[in-house]
Design a protein around this motif. Structure first.
Motif, PDB file in Angstrom:
ATOM      1  N   THR A   1      52.364  43.067  36.199  1.00  0.00           N
ATOM      2  CA  THR A   1      51.153  42.848  36.984  1.00  0.00           C
ATOM      3  C   THR A   1      50.083  42.275  36.065  1.00  0.00           C
ATOM      4  N   LEU A   2      49.554  41.121  36.422  1.00  0.00           N
ATOM      5  CA  LEU A   2      48.572  40.426  35.608  1.00  0.00           C
ATOM      6  C   LEU A   2      47.208  40.514  36.272  1.00  0.00           C
ATOM      7  N   LYS A   3      46.162  40.596  35.483  1.00  0.00           N
ATOM      8  CA  LYS A   3      44.798  40.558  35.984  1.00  0.00           C
ATOM      9  C   LYS A   3      44.260  39.154  35.711  1.00  0.00           C
ATOM     10  N   ILE A   4      44.134  38.356  36.758  1.00  0.00           N
ATOM     11  CA  ILE A   4      43.683  36.974  36.630  1.00  0.00           C
ATOM     12  C   ILE A   4      42.440  36.772  37.485  1.00  0.00           C
ATOM     13  N   ARG A   5      41.315  36.514  36.859  1.00  0.00           N
ATOM     14  CA  ARG A   5      40.040  36.319  37.545  1.00  0.00           C
ATOM     15  C   ARG A   5      39.737  37.464  38.508  1.00  0.00           C
ATOM     16  N   GLY A   6      40.029  38.701  38.051  1.00  0.00           N
ATOM     17  CA  GLY A   6      39.748  39.881  38.844  1.00  0.00           C
ATOM     18  C   GLY A   6      40.770  40.188  39.914  1.00  0.00           C
ATOM     19  N   VAL A   7      41.860  39.421  39.978  1.00  0.00           N
ATOM     20  CA  VAL A   7      42.894  39.603  40.998  1.00  0.00           C
ATOM     21  C   VAL A   7      44.174  40.082  40.337  1.00  0.00           C
ATOM     22  N   ASP A   8      44.779  41.127  40.893  1.00  0.00           N
ATOM     23  CA  ASP A   8      46.054  41.640  40.394  1.00  0.00           C
ATOM     24  C   ASP A   8      47.197  40.794  40.946  1.00  0.00           C
ATOM     25  N   VAL A   9      47.884  40.105  40.047  1.00  0.00           N
ATOM     26  CA  VAL A   9      48.980  39.218  40.441  1.00  0.00           C
ATOM     27  C   VAL A   9      50.295  39.806  39.948  1.00  0.00           C
ATOM     28  N   GLU A  10      51.203  40.065  40.873  1.00  0.00           N
ATOM     29  CA  GLU A  10      52.541  40.543  40.522  1.00  0.00           C
ATOM     30  C   GLU A  10      53.458  39.334  40.347  1.00  0.00           C
ATOM     31  N   PHE A  11      54.036  39.223  39.141  1.00  0.00           N
ATOM     32  CA  PHE A  11      54.880  38.084  38.795  1.00  0.00           C
ATOM     33  C   PHE A  11      56.276  38.601  38.445  1.00  0.00           C
ATOM     34  N   PRO A  12      57.333  37.857  38.795  1.00  0.00           N
ATOM     35  CA  PRO A  12      58.696  38.374  38.587  1.00  0.00           C
ATOM     36  C   PRO A  12      59.057  38.600  37.122  1.00  0.00           C
ATOM     37  N   PHE A  13      58.365  37.929  36.197  1.00  0.00           N
ATOM     38  CA  PHE A  13      58.677  38.086  34.774  1.00  0.00           C
ATOM     39  C   PHE A  13      57.411  37.795  33.970  1.00  0.00           C
ATOM     40  N   VAL A  14      57.487  38.022  32.677  1.00  0.00           N
ATOM     41  CA  VAL A  14      56.325  37.739  31.827  1.00  0.00           C
ATOM     42  C   VAL A  14      56.066  36.231  31.839  1.00  0.00           C
ATOM     43  N   PRO A  15      54.901  35.790  32.295  1.00  0.00           N
ATOM     44  CA  PRO A  15      54.663  34.356  32.464  1.00  0.00           C
ATOM     45  C   PRO A  15      54.366  33.643  31.148  1.00  0.00           C
ATOM     46  N   TYR A  16      54.654  32.356  31.145  1.00  0.00           N
ATOM     47  CA  TYR A  16      54.239  31.516  30.034  1.00  0.00           C
ATOM     48  C   TYR A  16      52.719  31.335  30.085  1.00  0.00           C
ATOM     49  N   ALA A  17      52.169  30.882  28.993  1.00  0.00           N
ATOM     50  CA  ALA A  17      50.724  30.658  28.949  1.00  0.00           C
ATOM     51  C   ALA A  17      50.300  29.618  29.978  1.00  0.00           C
ATOM     52  N   CYS A  18      51.090  28.542  30.124  1.00  0.00           N
ATOM     53  CA  CYS A  18      50.740  27.489  31.077  1.00  0.00           C
ATOM     54  C   CYS A  18      50.792  27.999  32.513  1.00  0.00           C
ATOM     55  N   GLN A  19      51.686  28.970  32.779  1.00  0.00           N
ATOM     56  CA  GLN A  19      51.759  29.539  34.122  1.00  0.00           C
ATOM     57  C   GLN A  19      50.527  30.387  34.433  1.00  0.00           C
ATOM     58  N   GLN A  20      50.035  31.120  33.429  1.00  0.00           N
ATOM     59  CA  GLN A  20      48.825  31.900  33.635  1.00  0.00           C
ATOM     60  C   GLN A  20      47.627  30.983  33.900  1.00  0.00           C
ATOM     61  N   VAL A  21      47.545  29.904  33.151  1.00  0.00           N
ATOM     62  CA  VAL A  21      46.451  28.949  33.369  1.00  0.00           C
ATOM     63  C   VAL A  21      46.545  28.353  34.772  1.00  0.00           C
ATOM     64  N   TYR A  22      47.755  28.003  35.183  1.00  0.00           N
ATOM     65  CA  TYR A  22      47.969  27.405  36.504  1.00  0.00           C
ATOM     66  C   TYR A  22      47.530  28.370  37.602  1.00  0.00           C
ATOM     67  N   MET A  23      47.954  29.633  37.503  1.00  0.00           N
ATOM     68  CA  MET A  23      47.580  30.623  38.516  1.00  0.00           C
ATOM     69  C   MET A  23      46.083  30.879  38.520  1.00  0.00           C
ATOM     70  N   ALA A  24      45.463  30.842  37.338  1.00  0.00           N
ATOM     71  CA  ALA A  24      44.011  31.026  37.257  1.00  0.00           C
ATOM     72  C   ALA A  24      43.287  29.920  38.012  1.00  0.00           C
ATOM     73  N   LYS A  25      43.780  28.690  37.906  1.00  0.00           N
ATOM     74  CA  LYS A  25      43.152  27.573  38.598  1.00  0.00           C
ATOM     75  C   LYS A  25      43.351  27.686  40.114  1.00  0.00           C
ATOM     76  N   VAL A  26      44.531  28.157  40.535  1.00  0.00           N
ATOM     77  CA  VAL A  26      44.777  28.359  41.964  1.00  0.00           C
ATOM     78  C   VAL A  26      43.781  29.369  42.525  1.00  0.00           C
ATOM     79  N   ILE A  27      43.651  30.491  41.840  1.00  0.00           N
ATOM     80  CA  ILE A  27      42.743  31.542  42.307  1.00  0.00           C
ATOM     81  C   ILE A  27      41.296  31.073  42.267  1.00  0.00           C
ATOM     82  N   GLN A  28      40.936  30.290  41.250  1.00  0.00           N
ATOM     83  CA  GLN A  28      39.580  29.757  41.168  1.00  0.00           C
ATOM     84  C   GLN A  28      39.264  28.894  42.402  1.00  0.00           C
TER      85      GLN A  28
END
Length: 368
Positions: free
Chosen positions: A3-30
């Motif tokens: 479970t990742l905390k991205i921009r205040g949102v708890d995101v459940e991801f199937p595996f430990v994400p790559y750095a680029c995946q975290q950035v991508y999800m952060a932009k989606v949530i933004q």
């Protein structure tokens, strides 16, 4: 499942994400938090679809929780939100960590729906399979054309998509489609409401239960996956080709129907009966044929270069050309209504076996 905390949102991801995946999800949530459009790009093989799904669904869960807390806060008469746990929740909601950035301006009154559009059928199936690998289990409604979803053998066997549309409408309107008739009684069936279904799953269930899949298109979040062809699709959706062969087909199809209609009207007059099953008469068909002949003449009068390079006109020229055939903003609906009646008749009657409708269907689409 991390479970990742991205921009205040708890995101459940199937595996430990790559750095680029975290950035991508952060932009989606933004984009979702700021209620703005976004164009996101990531290299092939970096799990864009999975990131899109997890980030968007996590934001939706957080957003719904924010709404519920705000509703409690507005109806708080006992001061629960002024002390203890309620105060902590309230402060967390309004200090910018909520799913909507902490402001209640423009909050939706219903749960937001997510419309996920893919370019191809196979990509949509792949997205559903990836969603099954996550912990998210939203209610899913698959949108597809009659070509993919229709399970009525007579309709689905048609080669022309327009013919499928008219035949489908006629059968539904006359309650001659058992699949559509069984829709309401199966809406709450667990096979349809539980689990994640792709198009193949829906077709199989529809065939099993003799039921159509009812879909109402309404939503708040729109995602285009593999969006690099969107511009081309938009261009094609407002463009058309209309050849001399198409116009000749319109004249020929109208002439054949007119000939048969005159025969029927003559027999009705001779035997003082009314065996006609159509809601148009020969006079209207004469007018329609005259329209096509005038349009053909107007097109023939256009001077083309001798080298065959063609000509280019401003967009408004099409209205000038159609106007020569008396097709204007004030009159075109009458012609369109007549075309709809003719095409529906030819599609759903024995007469249609001998008269094609490809030209009339194409012209009807152009007018629309």
């Amino acid at each position: 499942m991390p479970t990742l905390k991205i921009r205040g949102v708890d995101v459940e991801f199937p595996f430990v994400p790559y750095a680029c995946q975290q950035v991508y999800m952060a932009k989606v949530i933004q984009c979702l938090q700021e209620k703005t459009n976004g164009i996101l790009e990531s290299p092939t093989g970096t799990g864009k679809t999975l990131c899109l799904l997890c980030a968007t669904l996590a934001w939706r869960q957080s957003f719904i929780a924010d709404q519920q807390l705000q509703s409690l806060r507005r109806s708080d008469t006992d001061g629960v939100f002024n002390s203890g746990f309620g105060k902590d929740l309230s402060e967390d909601l309004y200090n910018g960590h909520g799913a909507w950035g902490g402001s209640d301006e423009g909050m939706l009154m219903e749960k937001p729906r997510i419309i996920y559009a893919s370019r191809t059928h196979s990509q949509l199936s792949q997205a559903i399979q990836q969603l099954k690998d996550t912990s998210y289990r939203p209610k899913v409604c698959i949108l597809g054309s009659r070509e993919q979803l229709c399970i009525h053998t007579e309709v689905s066997s048609q080669q022309n998509n327009n013919t499928m549309v008219y035949m489908c409408r006629a059968k539904v309107g006359a309650r001659m489609c058992n699949f559509h008739n069984h829709l309401d009684e199966k809406k709450s069936d667990k096979e349809f409401t539980e689990g994640l279904l792709d198009i193949e799953d829906l077709v199989k269930l529809g065939q099993k239960h003799k039921r159509a899949h009812g879909i109402e298109l309404k939503g708040h979040v729109l995602i285009f996956d593999e969006a690099h062809n969107v511009e081309k699709m938009c261009e094609e959706s407002v463009s058309f080709d209309f050849t001399s062969y198409d116009l000749a087909s319109c004249i020929d199809e109208t002439s054949k129907l007119l000939e048969k209609n005159v025969e029927v009207e003559s027999l009705n007059q001779q035997f003082n009966t009314d065996s006609s099953a159509v809601d148009f008469d020969s006079a209207e068909l004469y007018q329609l044929k005259a329209l096509f002949l005038i349009l053909e003449e107007a097109i023939d009068e256009i001077q083309l270069p001798l080298q065959g390079s063609g000509i280019t006109k401003p967009g408004g020229y099409i209205y000038e050309l159609l106007g020569k055939a008396k097709l204007t903003f004030d009159t075109y609906t009458q012609a369109l209504d007549l075309l709809e009646k003719i095409i529906s008749h030819l599609t759903n009657s024995p007469t249609g076996m001998f008269i094609k409708t490809s030209g009339l269907q194409k012209f009807s689409d152009i007018l629309k």
